[in-house]
Design a protein around this motif. Structure first.
Motif, PDB file in Angstrom:
ATOM      1  N   THR A 174       0.687  -1.418  -0.056  1.00 48.34           N
ATOM      2  CA  THR A 174       0.012  -0.065   0.037  1.00 48.34           C
ATOM      3  C   THR A 174       0.891   1.061  -0.099  1.00 48.34           C
ATOM      4  OG1 THR A 174      -1.795  -0.988   1.172  1.00 48.34           O
ATOM      5  CG2 THR A 174      -1.742   1.130   1.366  1.00 48.34           C
ATOM      6  N   VAL A 175       1.665   1.100   0.742  1.00 46.44           N
ATOM      7  CA  VAL A 175       2.751   2.424   0.831  1.00 46.44           C
ATOM      8  C   VAL A 175       3.573   2.746  -0.218  1.00 46.44           C
ATOM      9  CG1 VAL A 175       5.048   3.204   1.956  1.00 46.44           C
ATOM     10  CG2 VAL A 175       3.357   2.329   3.394  1.00 46.44           C
ATOM     11  N   GLN A 176       3.772   1.515  -0.924  1.00 46.89           N
ATOM     12  CA  GLN A 176       4.555   1.676  -2.344  1.00 46.89           C
ATOM     13  C   GLN A 176       3.441   2.195  -3.286  1.00 46.89           C
ATOM     14  OE1 GLN A 176       6.014  -1.890  -3.975  1.00 46.89           O
ATOM     15  NE2 GLN A 176       8.191  -1.821  -3.173  1.00 46.89           N
ATOM     16  N   VAL A 177       2.283   1.788  -3.534  1.00 48.41           N
ATOM     17  CA  VAL A 177       1.323   2.319  -4.402  1.00 48.41           C
ATOM     18  C   VAL A 177       1.217   3.827  -4.238  1.00 48.41           C
ATOM     19  CG1 VAL A 177      -0.992   2.089  -5.057  1.00 48.41           C
ATOM     20  CG2 VAL A 177       0.365  -0.146  -4.978  1.00 48.41           C
ATOM     21  N   LEU A 178       0.668   4.252  -2.924  1.00 51.56           N
ATOM     22  CA  LEU A 178       0.449   5.504  -2.644  1.00 51.56           C
ATOM     23  C   LEU A 178       1.636   6.353  -2.931  1.00 51.56           C
ATOM     24  CD1 LEU A 178      -1.084   5.375   0.823  1.00 51.56           C
ATOM     25  CD2 LEU A 178      -2.296   5.675  -1.213  1.00 51.56           C
ATOM     26  N   ARG A 179       2.816   6.006  -2.666  1.00 49.59           N
ATOM     27  CA  ARG A 179       4.095   6.908  -3.126  1.00 49.59           C
ATOM     28  C   ARG A 179       4.073   6.885  -4.713  1.00 49.59           C
ATOM     29  NH1 ARG A 179       8.968   7.326   0.678  1.00 49.59           N
ATOM     30  NH2 ARG A 179       9.924   7.824  -0.977  1.00 49.59           N
ATOM     31  N   ARG A 180       3.709   5.859  -5.287  1.00 51.10           N
ATOM     32  CA  ARG A 180       3.710   6.058  -6.888  1.00 51.10           C
ATOM     33  C   ARG A 180       2.825   6.792  -7.720  1.00 51.10           C
ATOM     34  NH1 ARG A 180       4.777   0.447  -7.639  1.00 51.10           N
ATOM     35  NH2 ARG A 180       2.717   0.281  -8.006  1.00 51.10           N
ATOM     36  N   ARG A 181       1.492   6.959  -6.786  1.00 47.76           N
ATOM     37  CA  ARG A 181       0.500   7.342  -7.330  1.00 47.76           C
ATOM     38  C   ARG A 181       0.115   8.839  -6.802  1.00 47.76           C
ATOM     39  NH1 ARG A 181      -4.130   2.838  -7.363  1.00 47.76           N
ATOM     40  NH2 ARG A 181      -5.335   4.670  -6.654  1.00 47.76           N
ATOM     41  N   LEU A 182       0.588   9.118  -5.561  1.00 53.06           N
ATOM     42  CA  LEU A 182       0.002  10.420  -5.408  1.00 53.06           C
ATOM     43  C   LEU A 182       1.640  11.322  -4.650  1.00 53.06           C
ATOM     44  CD1 LEU A 182      -2.498   9.509  -2.627  1.00 53.06           C
ATOM     45  CD2 LEU A 182      -2.778  10.646  -4.291  1.00 53.06           C
ATOM     46  N   ASP A 183       1.740  12.429  -5.276  1.00 48.67           N
ATOM     47  CA  ASP A 183       2.814  13.121  -5.182  1.00 48.67           C
ATOM     48  C   ASP A 183       2.924  13.718  -3.807  1.00 48.67           C
ATOM     49  OD1 ASP A 183       3.633  13.033  -7.749  1.00 48.67           O
ATOM     50  OD2 ASP A 183       2.724  14.879  -8.364  1.00 48.67           O
ATOM     51  N   SER A 184       2.003  13.705  -3.063  1.00 47.48           N
ATOM     52  CA  SER A 184       1.627  14.291  -1.597  1.00 47.48           C
ATOM     53  C   SER A 184       2.457  13.211  -0.568  1.00 47.48           C
ATOM     54  CB  SER A 184       0.355  14.983  -1.543  1.00 47.48           C
ATOM     55  OG  SER A 184      -0.381  13.999  -1.711  1.00 47.48           O
ATOM     56  N   CYS A 185       2.342  11.911  -1.071  1.00 40.62           N
ATOM     57  CA  CYS A 185       2.917  11.035  -0.231  1.00 40.62           C
ATOM     58  C   CYS A 185       4.413  10.771  -0.111  1.00 40.62           C
ATOM     59  CB  CYS A 185       1.905   9.447  -0.612  1.00 40.62           C
ATOM     60  SG  CYS A 185       2.312   8.425   0.492  1.00 40.62           S
ATOM     61  N   ARG A 186       4.705  11.019   1.018  1.00 39.56           N
ATOM     62  CA  ARG A 186       6.179  10.767   1.119  1.00 39.56           C
ATOM     63  C   ARG A 186       6.430   9.809   2.261  1.00 39.56           C
ATOM     64  NH1 ARG A 186       4.026  14.681   3.890  1.00 39.56           N
ATOM     65  NH2 ARG A 186       4.286  15.055   5.932  1.00 39.56           N
ATOM     66  N   VAL A 187       5.451   9.213   2.791  1.00 42.84           N
ATOM     67  CA  VAL A 187       5.791   8.461   4.177  1.00 42.84           C
ATOM     68  C   VAL A 187       6.828   7.190   3.683  1.00 42.84           C
ATOM     69  CG1 VAL A 187       3.691   6.721   3.494  1.00 42.84           C
ATOM     70  CG2 VAL A 187       4.573   7.137   5.764  1.00 42.84           C
ATOM     71  N   ARG A 188       7.660   6.897   4.722  1.00 45.08           N
ATOM     72  CA  ARG A 188       8.607   5.674   4.837  1.00 45.08           C
ATOM     73  C   ARG A 188       8.429   4.965   6.046  1.00 45.08           C
ATOM     74  NH1 ARG A 188      14.489   7.543   4.481  1.00 45.08           N
ATOM     75  NH2 ARG A 188      14.721   5.727   5.507  1.00 45.08           N
ATOM     76  N   VAL A 189       8.752   3.971   5.891  1.00 44.22           N
ATOM     77  CA  VAL A 189       8.871   2.894   7.017  1.00 44.22           C
ATOM     78  C   VAL A 189      10.098   3.144   7.860  1.00 44.22           C
ATOM     79  CG1 VAL A 189       8.895   0.662   7.809  1.00 44.22           C
ATOM     80  CG2 VAL A 189       7.573   1.043   5.700  1.00 44.22           C
ATOM     81  N   ILE A 190       9.697   3.746   8.892  1.00 48.55           N
ATOM     82  CA  ILE A 190      10.678   4.071  10.056  1.00 48.55           C
ATOM     83  C   ILE A 190      11.045   2.677  10.791  1.00 48.55           C
ATOM     84  CG2 ILE A 190       9.360   4.850  11.702  1.00 48.55           C
ATOM     85  CD1 ILE A 190      11.480   6.919  12.426  1.00 48.55           C
ATOM     86  N   GLY A 191      10.227   1.770  10.990  1.00 45.53           N
ATOM     87  CA  GLY A 191      10.678   0.727  11.434  1.00 45.53           C
ATOM     88  C   GLY A 191       9.298  -0.160  12.153  1.00 45.53           C
TER      89      GLY A 191
END
Ligand code: ADP
Ligand code: MG
Length: 272
Positions: A174-191
């Protein structure tokens, strides 16, 4: 560690995993409490229709006159109107959830920018908090998307259990898809936080080892053991550090909070 946040803008953390019952709410509530007790200004945001984070800190969601649902669906609402201080811990504020959030997908269906409603509201609080912690629902929904889009970092609690990897895989996708599709999504897994750890149970040890082998340092060193006091604390409307400060779970959450803070500090120092 004091003064670690000086000069930084508020950092936002989503707590999410597309699996129920893996300790998301417990992690959100207790990390928020430990960080606030250690001196940070923390806002805990509940966007799960189950609203267990709100309940766990002593509010009955159905009795509250306003919640994050109002904030997200009413055009003129401000998040400031739903923020309540948690009286027992200075520096901890809560933006309450509501069962009505289950209808938010429909309520916001035709709204432009519906994925970043929460992000826009949190921006208004820039100077007020050091950290925002968002307790997200388990299922893929507009609320989960809003939680991820509003966040700098994602913490994934993972139960050391045989099907742990399924929910983990889905949230990472889900994180990968959102980062690809939404410019505003910058979330990254911290742990990833290992939860319900049972040292005497072979399966728990194996899952823990597999996750550490595969994800390496992304898995937090500090883990949360299966612990009855942790399950009891919500019924008293308290996090473990006030409910039973000497209990092992309180020690573990305090240690996890310190590790998390060091990790955020390192990433901020690296500019990510
Ligand atoms: P989620 O938010 O992922 O659905 P919760 O944090 O609500 O998960 O945890 C699910 C249930 O398990 C709750 O009743 C909670 O009190 C309990 N629980 C959470 N973590 C632990 C733990 N480490 N040991 C024992 N019970 C736990
Ligand atoms: Mg939950």
């Amino acid at each position: 560690m004091e003064g670690i946040w000086v000069g930084l803008v508020v950092k936002t953390l989503a707590i999410a995993n597309q699996k129920g019952g893996c300790g998301k709410t417990t992690t959100a509530v207790n990390l928020a409490a430990c960080l606030a007790a250690a001196g940070d200004r923390v806002l805990l945001v509940d966007i799960d229709p189950q609203s267990h984070a709100t309940l766990a800190l002593g509010w009955e969601p159905s009795e509250l006159d306003r919640s994050m649902h109002d904030v997200l669906v009413k055009a003129d609402a401000s998040i400031r109107q739903v923020i309540r201080p948690y009286e027992q811990i200075k520096g901890l504020d809560v933006a309450a959830g509501s069962l009505l959030l289950s209808a938010a997908d429909l309520d916001l269906n035709a709204v432009a920018g519906k994925e970043s409603m929460l992000a826009r509201h949190l921006k208004q609080l820039q100077d007020q908090y050091d950290l925002c912690i968002i307790d997200c629902p388990a299922y893929l929904s507009l609320m989960l998307v809003n939680g991820l889009v509003a966040s700098d970092y994602l913490i994934v609690p993972v139960q050391t259990h045989f099907c742990a990897l399924y929910g983990l895989k889905r949230i990472l996708e889900t994180v990968q898809v959102l980062r690809r599709r939404l410019d505003s999504c910058r979330v990254r897994v911290i742990g990833m936080v290992l939860t319900f750890v049972e040292e005497k149970v072979a399966l728990s040890r194996q899952v823990q080892q597999q996750l550490r082998d595969f994800f390496g340092e992304l898995v937090f060193q500090n883990t949360i053991h299966r612990n009855i006091r942790l399950a009891e604390a919500p019924s008293a409307g308290q996090p473990i550090i006030t409910f039973d400060p000497k209990d092992r779970a309180a020690v573990q959450f305090n240690a996890l909070a310190v590790e998390l803070k060091a990790r955020i500090h390192r990433l901020v120092g690296e500019g990510v």
